[in-house]
Enzyme design. Structure first.
Site, mmCIF file in Angstrom:
data_model
loop_
_atom_site.group_PDB
_atom_site.id
_atom_site.type_symbol
_atom_site.label_atom_id
_atom_site.label_comp_id
_atom_site.label_asym_id
_atom_site.label_seq_id
_atom_site.Cartn_x
_atom_site.Cartn_y
_atom_site.Cartn_z
ATOM 1 C CG ASN A 83 -13.486 -4.077 -18.389
ATOM 2 O OD1 ASN A 83 -12.704 -3.115 -17.721
ATOM 3 N ND2 ASN A 83 -13.922 -4.960 -17.509
ATOM 4 C CB CYS A 106 -7.583 -2.068 -15.571
ATOM 5 S SG CYS A 106 -6.855 -2.991 -16.847
ATOM 6 C CB CYS A 139 -0.846 -0.078 0.980
ATOM 7 S SG CYS A 139 -2.194 -1.365 1.407
#
Length: 391
Positions: free
Chosen positions: A323, A350, A14
């Protein structure tokens, strides 16, 4: 979100965790909007970002197995091998218990973890899929079938201790590569798929199917696409020879976009195309479960199918939803879109970098609406959905 593993330096996946959440969102949105800015139609304004929870959102966990058969350690691929990360705060409730159960299975069956440096051992990774209803699908990524007999022997104890497990499989991955899994899947127990409530439908994910990481955000993403398609269909009026608009969902995956579109525009004829036969099986299962008969699905290469179908008697569709994977549409499919005459496209990306390359290849289509999508909180990974109209 606070994470002791990040604070200690054991895990840094993260990467933006030290930034306050509002700053994370602002930076991600600014980066995406700047990339797409050259392709906006005059007067276009960005809608607010699509966001979800900052903890407990990951639908899939991918853990590398280290340690020993007697004391296995589960960590994230590429992170500190000595720190067990089963309690990662990104996982929803229940995942930690299932991962602990997987470690107990490794101990009972005495399955040696794979040693990357020595290229020895059997179990490489543990993969868990979690549904919003607290069900789980567990996959054991193994180097070979050597340990399968012992795993099957001790599997009943795992299933008894963790009734949330709806399926368990073994994935064979003999190659020494950085890939997380191999191509061969062996069913060990339970159902063929796991039901994932996403937005307004229930998707059915099989072991090797692609599934959006953030279920809540994915549901909002599908609803946004369906809302735009509903608006487009209303603007187009009686599109199609029978008054029913023809809509193609290319790279449809498990059918999330196609099924939401079919619900939003019941009179539409929706076709979803995806190269993965396993994903198409899941999409058909979801359509049946939802009672949607206006959406059909087929396994094919999206580019080849679209170009060939557009040359058929019905011609190109009234609207296209795309997509694509991270590589984007590519020159061939983008080129077809440019010359197809299709007036409206909804593009979920994405990878904003490949989105911009595709937008440059379709100069006749301009962005008339867009939203930044925070699919992966606390990271620089950005997603975006845009609505395109032919000028």
């Amino acid at each position: 979100m606070r994470c002791p593993h990040f604070d200690s330096g054991a895990c840094r996946s993260c990467t933006l965790l030290e930034l306050p959440r509002p700053r994370q969102l602002a930076a991600g949105r600014d980066r995406v909007e700047q990339l797409v800015a050259p392709f906006l139609a005059p007067g276009t304004q960005w809608d607010r970002p699509i966001v979800g929870p900052e903890t407990g959102f990951r639908a899939r966990g991918k853990m590398a197995v280290g340690g020993t058969a007697q004391a296995p350690v589960l960590t994230l691929p590429g992170q500190s091998a000595g720190t067990d990360l089963c309690d990662c705060p990104l996982y929803p409730p229940g995942v930690e218990a299932v991962l602990d159960g997987a470690k107990a299975l490794i101990r009972r069956a005495q399955v040696p973890p794979y040693d990357v440096a020595r290229r020895r051992g059997e179990i490489k990774n543990i993969l868990v899929t979690a549904s919003p209803d607290g069900e789980h699908l567990l996959r054991l990524v193994l180097r070979s079938e050597k340990s399968l007999e012992r795993i099957r022997e001790h599997l009943p104890a795992l299933l008894a201790a963790h009734p949330s497990l709806v399926a368990v499989t073994a994935n064979l991955h003999p190659e020494h590569t950085t890939a997380v899994e191999g191509t061969q899947e062996i069913h060990l127990a339970g159902a063929a798929s796991i039901a994932i409530r996403t937005g307004d439908v229930t998707l059915f994910s099989r072991p090797q199917s692609f599934l959006q990481t953030n279920t809540e955000v994915a549901g909002k993403l599908y609803r946004q696409a369906a809302s735009w398609v509903h608006e487009i269909a209303a603007e187009q009026g009686g599109a199609g020879s029978s008054g029913a608009p023809r809509i193609w969902d290319l790279y449809c995956g498990l059918g999330g976009f196609a099924l939401h579109v079919a619900r939003a525009v019941p009179r539409a004829r929706v076709i979803g195309v995806e190269v993965s036969a396993e994903a198409i099986e899941g999409a058909r299962e979801a359509a049946t479960a939802a009672g949607i008969d206006s959406a059909s699905f087929l396994a094919a290469d999206a580019t080849e199918w679209a170009i060939a179908e557009a040359d058929g008697p019905d011609g190109p569709p009234d609207l296209v939803v795309v997509n694509p994977p991270r590589r984007g549409l590519g020159g061939e499919l983008a080129g077809w879109l440019e010359r197809s005459g299709v007036t409206d496209v909804v593009y979920s990306s994405c990878n904003p970098a490949t989105l911009t390359a595709d937008l440059a290849a379709v100069p006749s289509l301009r962005v008339v609406a867009g939203r930044y999508v925070d699919m992966f909180p606390h990271t620089a990974h950005a997603e975006v959905i845009v609505r395109l109209r032919r000028t």
